[in-house]
Design a protein around this motif. Structure first.
Motif, mmCIF file in Angstrom:
data_model
loop_
_atom_site.group_PDB
_atom_site.id
_atom_site.type_symbol
_atom_site.label_atom_id
_atom_site.label_comp_id
_atom_site.label_asym_id
_atom_site.label_seq_id
_atom_site.Cartn_x
_atom_site.Cartn_y
_atom_site.Cartn_z
ATOM 1 N N ASP A 274 10.387 -20.035 2.116
ATOM 2 C CA ASP A 274 11.774 -20.032 2.575
ATOM 3 C C ASP A 274 11.941 -18.909 3.623
ATOM 4 O OD1 ASP A 274 14.428 -19.689 2.892
ATOM 5 O OD2 ASP A 274 14.927 -19.550 0.757
ATOM 6 N N LYS A 275 12.608 -19.245 4.726
ATOM 7 C CA LYS A 275 12.723 -18.266 5.827
ATOM 8 C C LYS A 275 13.429 -16.981 5.405
ATOM 9 C CE LYS A 275 12.155 -19.490 10.396
ATOM 10 N NZ LYS A 275 12.494 -19.690 11.709
ATOM 11 N N THR A 276 14.434 -17.119 4.495
ATOM 12 C CA THR A 276 15.219 -15.939 4.132
ATOM 13 C C THR A 276 14.418 -14.931 3.303
ATOM 14 O OG1 THR A 276 16.047 -17.147 2.240
ATOM 15 C CG2 THR A 276 17.482 -17.060 4.169
ATOM 16 N N THR A 277 13.408 -15.410 2.587
ATOM 17 C CA THR A 277 12.634 -14.462 1.769
ATOM 18 C C THR A 277 11.271 -14.132 2.417
ATOM 19 O OG1 THR A 277 11.793 -16.316 0.475
ATOM 20 C CG2 THR A 277 13.655 -15.113 -0.437
ATOM 21 N N GLU A 278 11.077 -14.654 3.616
ATOM 22 C CA GLU A 278 9.826 -14.390 4.332
ATOM 23 C C GLU A 278 9.654 -12.884 4.544
ATOM 24 O OE1 GLU A 278 7.765 -16.321 8.271
ATOM 25 O OE2 GLU A 278 9.842 -16.741 7.832
ATOM 26 N N ASN A 279 8.504 -12.387 4.274
ATOM 27 C CA ASN A 279 8.156 -10.965 4.482
ATOM 28 C C ASN A 279 8.945 -9.991 3.608
ATOM 29 O OD1 ASN A 279 6.403 -11.765 6.514
ATOM 30 N ND2 ASN A 279 8.063 -11.698 8.039
ATOM 31 N N LEU A 280 9.635 -10.489 2.601
ATOM 32 C CA LEU A 280 10.385 -9.560 1.743
ATOM 33 C C LEU A 280 9.550 -9.099 0.548
ATOM 34 C CD1 LEU A 280 14.008 -11.032 1.633
ATOM 35 C CD2 LEU A 280 12.947 -9.517 3.290
ATOM 36 N N GLY A 281 8.491 -9.792 0.256
ATOM 37 C CA GLY A 281 7.656 -9.446 -0.895
ATOM 38 C C GLY A 281 6.824 -8.182 -0.638
ATOM 39 N N VAL A 282 6.687 -7.379 -1.693
ATOM 40 C CA VAL A 282 5.825 -6.184 -1.650
ATOM 41 C C VAL A 282 4.838 -6.346 -2.799
ATOM 42 C CG1 VAL A 282 5.808 -3.692 -2.074
ATOM 43 C CG2 VAL A 282 7.622 -4.681 -0.699
ATOM 44 N N THR A 283 3.561 -6.217 -2.552
ATOM 45 C CA THR A 283 2.588 -6.364 -3.641
ATOM 46 C C THR A 283 2.594 -5.094 -4.495
ATOM 47 O OG1 THR A 283 0.764 -5.390 -2.422
ATOM 48 C CG2 THR A 283 1.090 -7.788 -2.160
ATOM 49 N N PRO A 284 2.146 -5.185 -5.749
ATOM 50 C CA PRO A 284 2.074 -3.975 -6.581
ATOM 51 C C PRO A 284 1.223 -2.886 -5.920
ATOM 52 C CG PRO A 284 1.802 -5.928 -7.946
ATOM 53 C CD PRO A 284 1.814 -6.410 -6.519
ATOM 54 N N GLU A 285 0.176 -3.280 -5.232
ATOM 55 C CA GLU A 285 -0.699 -2.288 -4.573
ATOM 56 C C GLU A 285 0.058 -1.568 -3.450
ATOM 57 O OE1 GLU A 285 -1.581 -5.583 -5.014
ATOM 58 O OE2 GLU A 285 -2.696 -5.108 -6.850
ATOM 59 N N GLU A 286 0.794 -2.363 -2.651
ATOM 60 C CA GLU A 286 1.565 -1.740 -1.548
ATOM 61 C C GLU A 286 2.623 -0.781 -2.108
ATOM 62 O OE1 GLU A 286 1.445 -5.390 1.722
ATOM 63 O OE2 GLU A 286 3.012 -5.344 0.226
ATOM 64 N N LEU A 287 3.282 -1.202 -3.181
ATOM 65 C CA LEU A 287 4.308 -0.351 -3.778
ATOM 66 C C LEU A 287 3.682 0.929 -4.334
ATOM 67 C CD1 LEU A 287 7.195 0.212 -4.686
ATOM 68 C CD2 LEU A 287 6.776 -1.122 -6.738
ATOM 69 N N ASN A 288 2.559 0.779 -4.992
ATOM 70 C CA ASN A 288 1.872 1.939 -5.553
ATOM 71 C C ASN A 288 1.504 2.934 -4.449
ATOM 72 O OD1 ASN A 288 0.934 3.227 -7.890
ATOM 73 N ND2 ASN A 288 -1.178 2.751 -7.296
ATOM 74 N N ASP A 289 1.008 2.406 -3.325
ATOM 75 C CA ASP A 289 0.647 3.279 -2.198
ATOM 76 C C ASP A 289 1.872 4.046 -1.696
ATOM 77 O OD1 ASP A 289 -1.938 2.494 -2.315
ATOM 78 O OD2 ASP A 289 -1.848 1.098 -0.612
ATOM 79 N N ASP A 290 3.001 3.305 -1.558
ATOM 80 C CA ASP A 290 4.235 3.959 -1.077
ATOM 81 C C ASP A 290 4.670 5.079 -2.024
ATOM 82 O OD1 ASP A 290 4.392 2.340 1.109
ATOM 83 O OD2 ASP A 290 6.022 1.070 0.344
ATOM 84 N N LEU A 291 4.551 4.800 -3.335
ATOM 85 C CA LEU A 291 4.981 5.811 -4.320
ATOM 86 C C LEU A 291 4.047 7.013 -4.324
ATOM 87 C CD1 LEU A 291 6.080 3.511 -7.305
ATOM 88 C CD2 LEU A 291 7.553 4.757 -5.718
ATOM 89 N N VAL A 292 2.740 6.743 -4.227
ATOM 90 C CA VAL A 292 1.765 7.844 -4.211
ATOM 91 C C VAL A 292 2.010 8.734 -2.989
ATOM 92 C CG1 VAL A 292 -0.705 8.376 -3.918
ATOM 93 C CG2 VAL A 292 0.006 6.622 -5.564
ATOM 94 N N GLN A 293 2.338 8.091 -1.886
ATOM 95 C CA GLN A 293 2.597 8.870 -0.655
ATOM 96 C C GLN A 293 4.022 9.429 -0.609
ATOM 97 O OE1 GLN A 293 1.457 6.526 2.865
ATOM 98 N NE2 GLN A 293 -0.087 5.536 1.587
ATOM 99 N N GLN A 294 4.756 9.226 -1.689
ATOM 100 C CA GLN A 294 6.147 9.715 -1.815
ATOM 101 C C GLN A 294 7.027 9.288 -0.648
ATOM 102 O OE1 GLN A 294 5.738 13.943 -2.678
ATOM 103 N NE2 GLN A 294 5.820 13.424 -4.847
ATOM 104 N N LYS A 295 6.849 8.046 -0.262
ATOM 105 C CA LYS A 295 7.705 7.529 0.813
ATOM 106 C C LYS A 295 9.133 7.371 0.274
ATOM 107 C CE LYS A 295 4.363 5.206 3.700
ATOM 108 N NZ LYS A 295 3.820 3.911 4.127
#
Ligand SMILES: [Fe+2]
Length: 468
Positions: free
Chosen positions: A2-23
């Motif tokens: 669906d176009k509205t949810t395109e690119n809105l997903g974040v994988t657990p790995e990506e989220l973990n990286d963001d949290l580790v880097q304290q973004k």
């Protein structure tokens, strides 16, 4: 996809990286609260996605702040992220939902919370940060609090003005906006605590203070957030409660702790600023309920009138009809030493007569009640009102004497001048007063859970003689 949810997903790995880097991410868990409390991603906050959140929280989050939503399964977070995206927010969702997360987990509430009773103990030493909108803050606030609306807390310049040498407590109506405010502060390196249950919770907190111990015991129960007062009067193991407040379990707890029995419950008048707990308390403990014969109630009780007496323990309570605030207001004299004046006579002021129409007639009654009834009691009679305004307590309690009451403003002026001054008062009425009166009359039944929201706001029962 669906176009509205395109690119809105974040994988657990990506989220973990963001949290580790304290973004700087706002990580909102939108599952049910009790499920969140059992287990949630470390660093996430519980968020409610209801109509109020859409109106009061979402517009305040800066458009460039990354938000990741978590649900289980992922569908609700996906839909909500899409909706938030349509508002221009940088919203995403965790792919696979909470169960896909393999990183760090926390239990319990997010962040630090402070309960109303703990806050009451240190009210003067903390920085009270109210994050509601300016117009909400203007309507009422905890005295001494400072207003910085939520959206401004994402601005580093504003945050730099917050004092660093005091504990910060964030405040909003229910604790949701304040939780996000604490989250925004923590991103800027500031530690804070959220007031649990927000202002609604604060308004329901009851504090007890014993004022008299011999020969009868008088305990004042204070609804700190609203300035409401009620009293338990005990004589020889037998107690009466005057103007009980919600949550009424407090009175039952005290009676059990101290080993006395509440046998009678009284209201001084038909309250307009808070929901009376008299009926519920009496029914729950099997006590007799006494109400004014001169008010209009829609349910059965023992209706009392001027000069009636009710014995309890080794003493008795005498009824005086004291109209002026409402036509049916009563005052109760106990042991001929203590008078419970409802909203007619306060520590710092006198009652307002204009909760309903016919202010002039009420003012005549008020004048007569004060001069010909209450002020004729002996000077050393202790006065216990049902509210207090901006006045210093004596050892944490609010009371005065008839002698002190005689010195209050406007009690030494001619009757016609008094009436003119009182009728001219145009103070705002208590919030939701019409609905509260309907509930107290017995015309409308409420679930207990609806009471806190209905009672929000100050009491506004007294005349403010200083501002006229
Ligand atoms: Fe009142």
């Amino acid at each position: 996809m669906d176009k509205t949810t395109e690119n809105l997903g974040v994988t657990p790995e990506e989220l973990n990286d963001d949290l580790v880097q304290q973004k700087p991410i706002l990580l909102f868990d939108i599952r049910e609260k009790d499920i969140f409390v059992k287990s949630h991603i470390e660093g996430s906050v519980h968020a409610v996605c209801d109509a109020q959140a859409k109106e009061k929280i979402m517009p305040k989050i800066p458009k460039n702040t990354k938000i990741v939503l978590i649900s289980e399964p992922e569908d609700f977070a996906k839909e909500t992220a899409s909706m938030m995206k349509s508002f221009g927010l940088d919203a995403h969702y965790l792919e696979g939902g909470f169960s896909a997360w393999t990183g760090k987990i926390s239990l319990g509430q997010t962040g630090k919370i402070i309960t109303p009773d703990k806050l009451a103990q240190k009210l003067d030493s903390v920085f009270l940060l109210d994050v509601r909108d300016n117009d909400e803050f203007t309507e009422f606030q905890i005295p001494g609090s400072v207003n910085i609306p939520l959206e401004k807390l994402f601005d580093t310049k504003t945050i730099s003005n917050i004092p660093k040498d005091k504990e910060i407590v964030t405040i909003c109506p229910h604790g949701n906006r304040a939780m996000i405010a604490s989250f925004a502060l923590s991103r800027a390196g500031l530690d804070s605590q959220t007031l649990a249950g927000g202002l609604v919770g604060w308004n329901q907190f009851l504090k007890d203070v014993t004022v008299v111990t011999e020969p009868i015991k008088i305990t004042q129960i204070q609804k700190v957030g609203k300035g409401c007062l009620s009293h338990i009067v005990e004589s020889n193991g037998d107690a009466v409660v005057i103007d009980p407040l919600y949550p009424f379990e407090k009175y039952i707890d005290i009676s059990k702790q101290e080993g006395f029995q509440i046998t009678a419950v009284f209201d001084t008048h038909l309250h307009a600023d808070h929901v009376s707990a008299a009926r519920d308390l009496a029914k729950t403990i099997g006590a007799k309920l006494y109400l004014s014969k001169y008010e209009e109630y829609d349910y059965d009780a023992n209706f009392v009138e001027d000069s009636d007496e009710v014995a309890f323990g080794k003493t008795k309570l005498r009824v005086i009809h004291t109209p002026g605030h409402t036509p049916g207001s009563l005052s109760y004299v106990v042991d001929e030493k203590y008078v419970f004046t409802g909203d007619i006579l306060f520590v710092e002021s006198i009652g307002r007569p204009d909760l309903r129409d016919n202010a002039e007639e009420f003012t005549e009654d008020l004048h007569n009640t004060l001069h010909n009834k209450l002020l004729r009691l002996s000077d050393d009679t202790m006065v216990f009102p049902t509210h207090h305004g901006d006045v210093e307590p004596i050892d944490d309690a609010f009371y005065s004497t008839i002698q002190q009451a005689k010195k209050l403003p406007w009690l030494d002026i001619p009757k016609q001048v008094f009436i003119k001054k009182v009728v001219a008062i145009t103070r705002p009425r208590p919030m939701n007063y019409r609905k509260i009166i309907t509930v107290n009359k017995g015309e409308l039944e409420l679930m207990h859970s609806q009471i806190p929201d209905l009672e929000i706001g100050p009491n506004r029962c007294a005349i403010d003689t200083g501002n006229i």
